[in-house]
Design a protein around this motif. Sequence first.
Motif, PDB file in Angstrom:
ATOM      1  N   PRO A 292       2.807  16.298  -8.920  1.00  0.00           N
ATOM      2  CA  PRO A 292       3.409  15.986  -7.565  1.00  0.00           C
ATOM      3  C   PRO A 292       3.911  13.823  -7.905  1.00  0.00           C
ATOM      4  O   PRO A 292       3.193  12.971  -8.411  1.00  0.00           O
ATOM      5  N   ALA A 293       4.417  13.787  -7.143  1.00  0.00           N
ATOM      6  CA  ALA A 293       5.517  12.279  -7.586  1.00  0.00           C
ATOM      7  C   ALA A 293       5.501  12.224  -6.025  1.00  0.00           C
ATOM      8  O   ALA A 293       5.738  10.659  -5.485  1.00  0.00           O
ATOM      9  N   SER A 294       4.435  12.651  -5.163  1.00  0.00           N
ATOM     10  CA  SER A 294       4.331  11.345  -3.702  1.00  0.00           C
ATOM     11  C   SER A 294       2.599  12.174  -3.909  1.00  0.00           C
ATOM     12  O   SER A 294       2.321  12.666  -3.861  1.00  0.00           O
ATOM     13  N   PRO A 295       1.854  11.166  -2.777  1.00  0.00           N
ATOM     14  CA  PRO A 295       0.540  12.031  -2.436  1.00  0.00           C
ATOM     15  C   PRO A 295      -0.027  13.034  -1.701  1.00  0.00           C
ATOM     16  O   PRO A 295       1.599  13.332  -0.963  1.00  0.00           O
ATOM     17  N   ARG A 296      -0.916  13.542  -1.153  1.00  0.00           N
ATOM     18  CA  ARG A 296      -1.095  14.559  -0.361  1.00  0.00           C
ATOM     19  C   ARG A 296      -1.766  13.944   0.767  1.00  0.00           C
ATOM     20  O   ARG A 296      -2.527  13.281  -0.273  1.00  0.00           O
ATOM     21  N   PHE A 297      -1.755  14.442   1.650  1.00  0.00           N
ATOM     22  CA  PHE A 297      -2.635  13.448   3.075  1.00  0.00           C
ATOM     23  C   PHE A 297      -3.612  15.301   3.108  1.00  0.00           C
ATOM     24  O   PHE A 297      -2.873  15.922   3.415  1.00  0.00           O
ATOM     25  N   LEU A 298      -4.856  13.760   3.230  1.00  0.00           N
ATOM     26  CA  LEU A 298      -5.691  14.965   2.974  1.00  0.00           C
ATOM     27  C   LEU A 298      -6.396  14.844   3.968  1.00  0.00           C
ATOM     28  O   LEU A 298      -7.061  15.911   4.995  1.00  0.00           O
ATOM     29  N   GLY A 299      -6.526  14.466   5.354  1.00  0.00           N
ATOM     30  CA  GLY A 299      -6.866  14.084   6.978  1.00  0.00           C
ATOM     31  C   GLY A 299      -7.765  12.567   7.075  1.00  0.00           C
ATOM     32  O   GLY A 299      -7.431  12.212   5.625  1.00  0.00           O
ATOM     33  N   LEU A 300      -8.172  12.708   8.104  1.00  0.00           N
ATOM     34  CA  LEU A 300      -8.844  11.507   8.188  1.00  0.00           C
ATOM     35  C   LEU A 300     -10.280  11.066   7.449  1.00  0.00           C
ATOM     36  O   LEU A 300     -11.058  12.330   8.204  1.00  0.00           O
ATOM     37  N   ASP A 301     -11.146  10.397   6.933  1.00  0.00           N
ATOM     38  CA  ASP A 301     -12.181  10.260   6.676  1.00  0.00           C
ATOM     39  C   ASP A 301     -13.142  10.530   7.696  1.00  0.00           C
ATOM     40  O   ASP A 301     -12.746   9.560   9.296  1.00  0.00           O
ATOM     41  N   ALA A 302     -14.804  10.340   7.592  1.00  0.00           N
ATOM     42  CA  ALA A 302     -15.683  10.171   8.225  1.00  0.00           C
ATOM     43  C   ALA A 302     -15.211   8.406   8.938  1.00  0.00           C
ATOM     44  O   ALA A 302     -15.865   8.312  10.216  1.00  0.00           O
ATOM     45  N   GLU A 303     -14.564   7.264   8.744  1.00  0.00           N
ATOM     46  CA  GLU A 303     -14.701   6.339   8.776  1.00  0.00           C
ATOM     47  C   GLU A 303     -13.113   5.765   9.657  1.00  0.00           C
ATOM     48  O   GLU A 303     -12.930   5.357   9.950  1.00  0.00           O
ATOM     49  N   GLY A 304     -12.347   6.932   9.573  1.00  0.00           N
ATOM     50  CA  GLY A 304     -11.302   7.372  10.525  1.00  0.00           C
ATOM     51  C   GLY A 304      -9.729   6.284   9.968  1.00  0.00           C
ATOM     52  O   GLY A 304      -8.837   6.192   9.999  1.00  0.00           O
ATOM     53  N   ARG A 305     -10.551   6.852   8.206  1.00  0.00           N
ATOM     54  CA  ARG A 305      -9.152   6.199   7.215  1.00  0.00           C
ATOM     55  C   ARG A 305      -8.312   7.332   6.426  1.00  0.00           C
ATOM     56  O   ARG A 305      -8.839   8.541   6.923  1.00  0.00           O
ATOM     57  N   ASP A 306      -6.925   7.433   6.698  1.00  0.00           N
ATOM     58  CA  ASP A 306      -5.960   8.785   5.730  1.00  0.00           C
ATOM     59  C   ASP A 306      -6.574   8.193   4.672  1.00  0.00           C
ATOM     60  O   ASP A 306      -6.830   7.789   3.734  1.00  0.00           O
ATOM     61  N   THR A 307      -6.802   9.559   4.402  1.00  0.00           N
ATOM     62  CA  THR A 307      -7.104  10.217   3.121  1.00  0.00           C
ATOM     63  C   THR A 307      -5.802  10.631   2.106  1.00  0.00           C
ATOM     64  O   THR A 307      -5.517  11.745   2.528  1.00  0.00           O
ATOM     65  N   LEU A 308      -6.345  10.212   1.250  1.00  0.00           N
ATOM     66  CA  LEU A 308      -4.520  10.696   0.371  1.00  0.00           C
ATOM     67  C   LEU A 308      -5.192  10.851  -0.980  1.00  0.00           C
ATOM     68  O   LEU A 308      -6.086  10.102  -1.417  1.00  0.00           O
ATOM     69  N   THR A 309      -4.269  11.722  -1.797  1.00  0.00           N
ATOM     70  CA  THR A 309      -4.605  12.247  -3.158  1.00  0.00           C
ATOM     71  C   THR A 309      -4.708  10.618  -3.965  1.00  0.00           C
ATOM     72  O   THR A 309      -3.081   9.714  -4.185  1.00  0.00           O
ATOM     73  N   PHE A 310      -4.692  10.661  -5.483  1.00  0.00           N
ATOM     74  CA  PHE A 310      -4.037   9.299  -5.994  1.00  0.00           C
ATOM     75  C   PHE A 310      -3.707  10.091  -6.931  1.00  0.00           C
ATOM     76  O   PHE A 310      -3.950  10.715  -7.900  1.00  0.00           O
ATOM     77  N   ILE A 311      -2.411   9.719  -7.530  1.00  0.00           N
ATOM     78  CA  ILE A 311      -1.958   9.496  -8.644  1.00  0.00           C
ATOM     79  C   ILE A 311      -1.820   9.265  -9.366  1.00  0.00           C
ATOM     80  O   ILE A 311      -1.778   7.141  -9.361  1.00  0.00           O
ATOM     81  N   PRO A 312      -1.952   8.874 -10.741  1.00  0.00           N
ATOM     82  CA  PRO A 312      -2.907   8.550 -11.458  1.00  0.00           C
ATOM     83  C   PRO A 312      -1.252   7.709 -12.643  1.00  0.00           C
ATOM     84  O   PRO A 312      -0.442   8.341 -12.548  1.00  0.00           O
ATOM     85  N   GLY A 313      -2.253   6.745 -13.487  1.00  0.00           N
ATOM     86  CA  GLY A 313      -0.939   5.582 -13.721  1.00  0.00           C
ATOM     87  C   GLY A 313      -0.618   4.378 -13.567  1.00  0.00           C
ATOM     88  O   GLY A 313      -1.663   3.452 -13.071  1.00  0.00           O
ATOM     89  N   ASP A 314       0.342   3.645 -14.394  1.00  0.00           N
ATOM     90  CA  ASP A 314       0.473   2.481 -14.179  1.00  0.00           C
ATOM     91  C   ASP A 314       1.303   1.747 -12.969  1.00  0.00           C
ATOM     92  O   ASP A 314       2.445   2.259 -12.585  1.00  0.00           O
ATOM     93  N   VAL A 315       0.759   1.045 -12.447  1.00  0.00           N
ATOM     94  CA  VAL A 315       1.644   0.028 -11.298  1.00  0.00           C
ATOM     95  C   VAL A 315       1.325  -1.276 -11.157  1.00  0.00           C
ATOM     96  O   VAL A 315       0.651  -1.736 -11.553  1.00  0.00           O
ATOM     97  N   ALA A 316       2.642  -1.767 -11.240  1.00  0.00           N
ATOM     98  CA  ALA A 316       2.746  -3.486 -11.587  1.00  0.00           C
ATOM     99  C   ALA A 316       2.126  -4.441 -10.732  1.00  0.00           C
ATOM    100  O   ALA A 316       2.266  -3.801  -9.373  1.00  0.00           O
TER     101      ALA A 316
END
Length: 283
Positions: free
Chosen positions: A68-92
């Motif tokens: 996957p080249a973009s995160p997947r939206f999983l839903g709101l967690d118990a604290e109301g935060r957007d939860t997305l899948t993590f894409i492993p790799g390096d970021v500047a």
Amino acid sequence: MVPDGGVRARRYLDDGRGAVVELPAGDVTVGVIRIGETVRRPHQRQSWAVASYLDHLASVGFTIDGSPASPRFLGLDAEGRDTLTFIPGDVAEAVLEPWVLTDALLESVAVLVTALHRASAGFEPVAEPFPAREIAQDPFELVTHLDVTPQNVVVRDGRAIGLVDFDLAGPSTRFTDSVNAAMHWVPLRDPVDLPASSRGLDQLARLKIFADASDWTVAERRSCARFAADRAALSWRRMRLRAESGGGWARLWQEGVGDVIERRRLWLLDRETAIVNTLLSPV
């Protein structure tokens, strides 16, 4: 996760365990963390529209090398935060390391952005429309990222393989998104504002690498400098308006981002002929 009844009904349920890792804060978004293989972000007014867009990208198979080249939206967690899948790799990091500035990575960023545009074709934000831009809504050709900075691109083995942080995504045009990415990655700005790690780069040669990998048309190459200068003027107006709301935008304005944008605009206009000649050269 609750079965899909639209992105607003989606919830991410976990046991609350797992190491919390603070991820680098963006220019204006703070409080982004990683828990296990998920990323939690503060919910914002554009979150539902972004979630719907990410669903589309997943449905059409927006991938690089099968991942996957973009995160997947999983839903709101118990604290109301957007939860997305993590894409492993390096970021500047904010201060760019030498590995971020290779021509090969620059070319792969252009390829990634072009792939995003192909994947975005046909998506219309009807169920979850994006909030209107504060000033001068872009023409609608497609929904796209609009913030392809080095900090928002995931890299593996020296190649761009994913995009994160879709906070500024919305309706625009392919060329607008592409020029915006080039602005950050070439980078297109007055050399006085380049960090030490970027000084000495041949900006025009790098712009041609990006344009060639993006398959810009002759007309786009001729208009690039003037178009980018006009976008800088628009960015200055938007940034000044956002700064009035306080928060991260106000901090950026106080740190002189408006002056940097204006110097970019003038530099682009001053170098317009050289930019056009470089982009139209056969090699």
